[in-house]
Design a protein around this motif. Structure first.
Motif, PDB file in Angstrom:
ATOM      1  N   ARG A  89      11.946  -0.461  -2.336  1.00 36.30           N
ATOM      2  CA  ARG A  89      12.217  -1.787  -1.797  1.00 36.30           C
ATOM      3  C   ARG A  89      11.894  -1.767  -0.305  1.00 36.30           C
ATOM      4  N   ILE A  90      11.339  -2.858   0.188  1.00 39.58           N
ATOM      5  CA  ILE A  90      10.959  -2.896   1.604  1.00 39.58           C
ATOM      6  C   ILE A  90      12.188  -2.773   2.502  1.00 39.58           C
ATOM      7  N   LYS A  91      13.369  -3.140   1.965  1.00 43.15           N
ATOM      8  CA  LYS A  91      14.608  -3.025   2.752  1.00 43.15           C
ATOM      9  C   LYS A  91      15.375  -1.747   2.427  1.00 43.15           C
ATOM     10  N   ASN A 125       1.224 -11.208  11.753  1.00 38.35           N
ATOM     11  CA  ASN A 125       0.044 -11.562  10.950  1.00 38.35           C
ATOM     12  C   ASN A 125      -0.640 -10.366  10.287  1.00 38.35           C
ATOM     13  N   PRO A 126       0.076  -9.602   9.473  1.00 40.73           N
ATOM     14  CA  PRO A 126      -0.574  -8.486   8.770  1.00 40.73           C
ATOM     15  C   PRO A 126      -1.563  -9.020   7.728  1.00 40.73           C
ATOM     16  N   LYS A 127      -2.583  -8.240   7.439  1.00 42.03           N
ATOM     17  CA  LYS A 127      -3.607  -8.655   6.475  1.00 42.03           C
ATOM     18  C   LYS A 127      -3.022  -8.726   5.069  1.00 42.03           C
ATOM     19  N   ARG A 128      -3.352  -9.805   4.349  1.00 42.70           N
ATOM     20  CA  ARG A 128      -2.928 -10.000   2.964  1.00 42.70           C
ATOM     21  C   ARG A 128      -4.122  -9.709   2.053  1.00 42.70           C
ATOM     22  N   PHE A 129      -4.026  -8.632   1.290  1.00 44.58           N
ATOM     23  CA  PHE A 129      -5.117  -8.191   0.429  1.00 44.58           C
ATOM     24  C   PHE A 129      -5.013  -8.831  -0.950  1.00 44.58           C
ATOM     25  N   TYR A 180       2.260  -0.723  -0.755  1.00 40.85           N
ATOM     26  CA  TYR A 180       2.099  -2.150  -0.466  1.00 40.85           C
ATOM     27  C   TYR A 180       3.380  -2.921  -0.755  1.00 40.85           C
ATOM     28  N   VAL A 181       3.628  -3.954   0.040  1.00 38.81           N
ATOM     29  CA  VAL A 181       4.606  -4.988  -0.320  1.00 38.81           C
ATOM     30  C   VAL A 181       3.865  -5.994  -1.188  1.00 38.81           C
ATOM     31  N   MET A 182       4.441  -6.339  -2.336  1.00 40.89           N
ATOM     32  CA  MET A 182       3.769  -7.246  -3.270  1.00 40.89           C
ATOM     33  C   MET A 182       4.279  -8.676  -3.091  1.00 40.89           C
ATOM     34  N   LEU A 183       3.342  -9.624  -2.967  1.00 40.65           N
ATOM     35  CA  LEU A 183       3.641 -11.051  -2.879  1.00 40.65           C
ATOM     36  C   LEU A 183       3.148 -11.720  -4.152  1.00 40.65           C
ATOM     37  N   VAL A 184       3.846 -12.773  -4.594  1.00 44.30           N
ATOM     38  CA  VAL A 184       3.405 -13.496  -5.785  1.00 44.30           C
ATOM     39  C   VAL A 184       3.442 -15.004  -5.537  1.00 44.30           C
ATOM     40  N   SER A 185       2.469 -15.684  -6.138  1.00 43.44           N
ATOM     41  CA  SER A 185       2.484 -17.143  -6.261  1.00 43.44           C
ATOM     42  C   SER A 185       2.434 -17.413  -7.752  1.00 43.44           C
ATOM     43  N   THR A 186       3.316 -18.276  -8.266  1.00 46.12           N
ATOM     44  CA  THR A 186       3.529 -18.334  -9.707  1.00 46.12           C
ATOM     45  C   THR A 186       3.626 -19.753 -10.250  1.00 46.12           C
ATOM     46  N   THR A 187       3.535 -19.843 -11.571  1.00 44.27           N
ATOM     47  CA  THR A 187       3.696 -21.116 -12.265  1.00 44.27           C
ATOM     48  C   THR A 187       5.149 -21.573 -12.296  1.00 44.27           C
ATOM     49  N   ALA A 188       6.019 -20.856 -11.612  1.00 44.48           N
ATOM     50  CA  ALA A 188       7.399 -21.324 -11.418  1.00 44.48           C
ATOM     51  C   ALA A 188       7.554 -21.969 -10.044  1.00 44.48           C
ATOM     52  N   GLY A 189       6.459 -21.999  -9.242  1.00 39.21           N
ATOM     53  CA  GLY A 189       6.513 -22.656  -7.942  1.00 39.21           C
ATOM     54  C   GLY A 189       6.901 -21.757  -6.796  1.00 39.21           C
ATOM     55  N   LEU A 190       6.738 -20.457  -6.945  1.00 43.22           N
ATOM     56  CA  LEU A 190       6.925 -19.539  -5.822  1.00 43.22           C
ATOM     57  C   LEU A 190       5.568 -19.341  -5.160  1.00 43.22           C
ATOM     58  N   TRP A 191       5.525 -19.413  -3.842  1.00 43.85           N
ATOM     59  CA  TRP A 191       4.252 -19.386  -3.128  1.00 43.85           C
ATOM     60  C   TRP A 191       4.260 -18.319  -2.044  1.00 43.85           C
ATOM     61  N   ALA A 192       3.317 -17.366  -2.137  1.00 42.25           N
ATOM     62  CA  ALA A 192       3.251 -16.234  -1.199  1.00 42.25           C
ATOM     63  C   ALA A 192       4.645 -15.642  -1.004  1.00 42.25           C
ATOM     64  N   LYS A 229       0.123  -3.935   3.385  1.00 46.59           N
ATOM     65  CA  LYS A 229       0.497  -2.537   3.574  1.00 46.59           C
ATOM     66  C   LYS A 229       1.913  -2.466   4.144  1.00 46.59           C
ATOM     67  N   ALA A 230       2.735  -1.637   3.510  1.00 41.88           N
ATOM     68  CA  ALA A 230       4.156  -1.597   3.874  1.00 41.88           C
ATOM     69  C   ALA A 230       4.368  -1.208   5.334  1.00 41.88           C
ATOM     70  N   ASP A 231       3.544  -0.304   5.845  1.00 40.51           N
ATOM     71  CA  ASP A 231       3.751   0.119   7.231  1.00 40.51           C
ATOM     72  C   ASP A 231       3.234  -0.902   8.249  1.00 40.51           C
TER      73      ASP A 231
END
Length: 499
Positions: A360-362, A311-315, A326-338, A303-305
């Motif tokens: 944008r979060i910023k 340690n905010p909850k990761r849904f 929401y702020v979106m996080l990705v883990s990918t087949t390119a090797g990006l993790w959380a 959640k963005a706020d």
């Protein structure tokens, strides 16, 4: 109807069935992606450092792998760029998508043999879903233009690098090559203004049916075409049927586009980034873009706020709600993790999962705790232009915290008009009323006499293009921030107005 159009319609039905299959089982689809990612990443340096061998659940992943942005992941990326294999993903990347970071200089986002096909497939599927829904496939026989970066690539320690759009240009399928514009030589022109002029010359006499790019820069192309030919775009390209865009919200530009074109055309919204092709509009009458759950990307949401809390909850996908930022996080087949890509999103549908980019979060305004986001100012602008008949070319918003004297602080909207409203006060009031309606914090600040109502500052014609050029950001891949929490952009625009 041509053989190509008939084949496209048949293929579109097949692809739609495949998409519906995974979209109807979202949690199982994401669980499968998660397990495959952990398995493949377990023997990399990153996987060993974060004990991937003992990660069995999402809770384990959260415990072992913290949220990172590029700067926090940079020590690993630097090893990859130096030539080391098996750092974030098995082997070496196929490419690096080079982007300009605001705090970390040039960023090198890896693209691997596993991740690269997902970019191409998602772009293809967006068009196929449109064909399947509308039955319209005739446009495949016309010319298609994709405003993009140069396809000329450099090399760094044996790995090619360039802008994502330039890399993707190497993957245009053979059946589209004869339809694709501009020419390779024109696409390689680095100076954006020179490039646009060359594209105008190449395309003005062609049967253009599909045009794709970031709205603000397609607008520039349309304006140059109209100046050159004296014709509306719809008259110049009589078979122009489809506008494909991404990067920014189209709605603030829609009225001006329809004026330039002279009629309405269908559009498809895409959500591509160097880090992954996350979503695309799969239905013309549904709000939001279909999240790509089956494309080698595991998604988490904060959640963005609460993002800057400890340690905010990761849904995961099964836990998100509609309408929450929401702020979106990705883990990918390119090797990006959380990995924090920096975007905020809101879900518009949960069956299937469709979302919209909210900002944008910023990029926000919270000088007084109001936390105004891009979605809100874009909605306000859409309502104000519809109410007053105004048409805008571009805009951005910044706070004015210390206006001087006894004057209360306010939000300042810098707007370049293509057609000014008859009554600027009605336009301004419409913006402010919409902001108060959407954002309760903003309403409270106005109601409590902490802020005064917003003010509109007019920017001269082509002023935003001059600003982007002055900071070296004139080009089809660069976007003007919709919001700033400081006066850096505002001060440069003020100097532009004075001069």
């Amino acid at each position: 109807m041509s053989v190509k159009a008939i084949a496209a319609k048949i293929f579109a039905k097949y692809i739609r069935r495949k998409i519906d299959k995974w979209a109807s089982h979202p949690e199982a689809t994401q669980e499968k992606v998660f397990r495959e990612l952990i398995s493949k990443g377990s023997n990399t340096q990153f996987g060993k450092d974060h004990d991937f061998g003992n990660i069995k659940t999402h809770a384990d992943f959260v415990k072992n792998v913290p949220v990172r942005d590029y700067e926090e992941l940079r020590s690993y990326v630097d090893k990859m760029v130096a030539g080391e294999p098996d750092v974030l993903w098995p082997g070496k990347p196929l490419y690096y998508a080079k982007t300009s970071g605001t705090t970390s200089g040039a960023k090198y986002i890896p693209l691997t043999k596993d991740s690269m096909p997902t970019h191409i497939k998602a772009a293809r599927n967006a068009i196929l879903c449109y064909i399947e829904e509308t039955g319209n496939a005739e446009f495949v026989d016309g010319k298609m233009i994709f405003l993009q970066g140069s396809p000329e690539l450099q090399e760094k320690n044996g790995v090619k690098l360039g802008r994502l759009s330039g890399i993707v240009a190497h993957y245009v399928p053979g059946y589209l090559q004869r339809n694709r514009m501009p020419s390779w030589e024109t696409n390689c022109i680095e100076d954006w203004e020179t490039k646009v002029e060359a594209i105008v010359e190449e395309t003005k006499d062609e049967n253009m049916t599909v045009i794709s790019g970031i709205p603000s820069w397609v607008q520039m192309y349309f304006e140059r075409l109209k100046q050159k030919t004296g014709k509306d775009i719809g008259d110049l390209f009589k078979n122009f049927q489809l506008f494909i865009y991404g990067g920014v919200n189209y709605e603030p530009y829609r009225s001006k586009f329809e004026n330039l074109i002279g009629r309405k055309v269908d559009s498809i919204e895409l959500y591509p980034a160097s880090e992954g092709f996350f979503a695309f509009q799969d239905k013309q009458k549904e709000k939001g873009m279909l999240l790509q759950l089956d494309s080698g990307m595991f998604y988490e949401f904060i959640k963005a706020d609460e993002f800057f809390d400890d340690n905010p909850k990761r849904f995961t996908i099964g836990e998100v709600e509609k309408g929450v930022n929401y702020v979106m996080l990705v883990s990918t087949t390119a090797g990006l993790w959380a990995y924090n890509i920096g975007d905020t999103v809101q879900f518009t549908s949960l069956k299937p999962y469709r979302l919209m980019v909210s900002g944008r979060i910023k990029h926000y305004i919270s000088a007084f705790g109001e936390h105004v986001i891009a979605k809100e100012v874009e909605q306000a602008m859409q309502e104000a232009t519809e109410k007053t008949g105004a048409r805008i070319s571009e805009f951005t918003v910044a706070p004015n915290i210390t206006p001087g004297g006894d004057e209360l602080p306010y939000h300042e909207w810098f707007v370049e008009f293509e057609k000014e409203p008859e009554d600027m006060n009605i336009f301004r009031d419409s913006l402010d009323e919409s902001m108060q309606k959407q954002n309760s914090y903003y309403f409270d600040l106005i109601d409590g006499k902490i802020l005064q109502k917003l003010k509109v500052t007019k920017i001269p014609e082509n002023g935003f293009q001059q600003y982007m050029k002055s900071i070296g950001k004139l080009g089809g891949q660069n976007k003007l921030p919709r919001l700033s929490n400081d006066r850096n952009i505002a001060e440069k625009l003020e100097n532009l107005i004075k001069n």
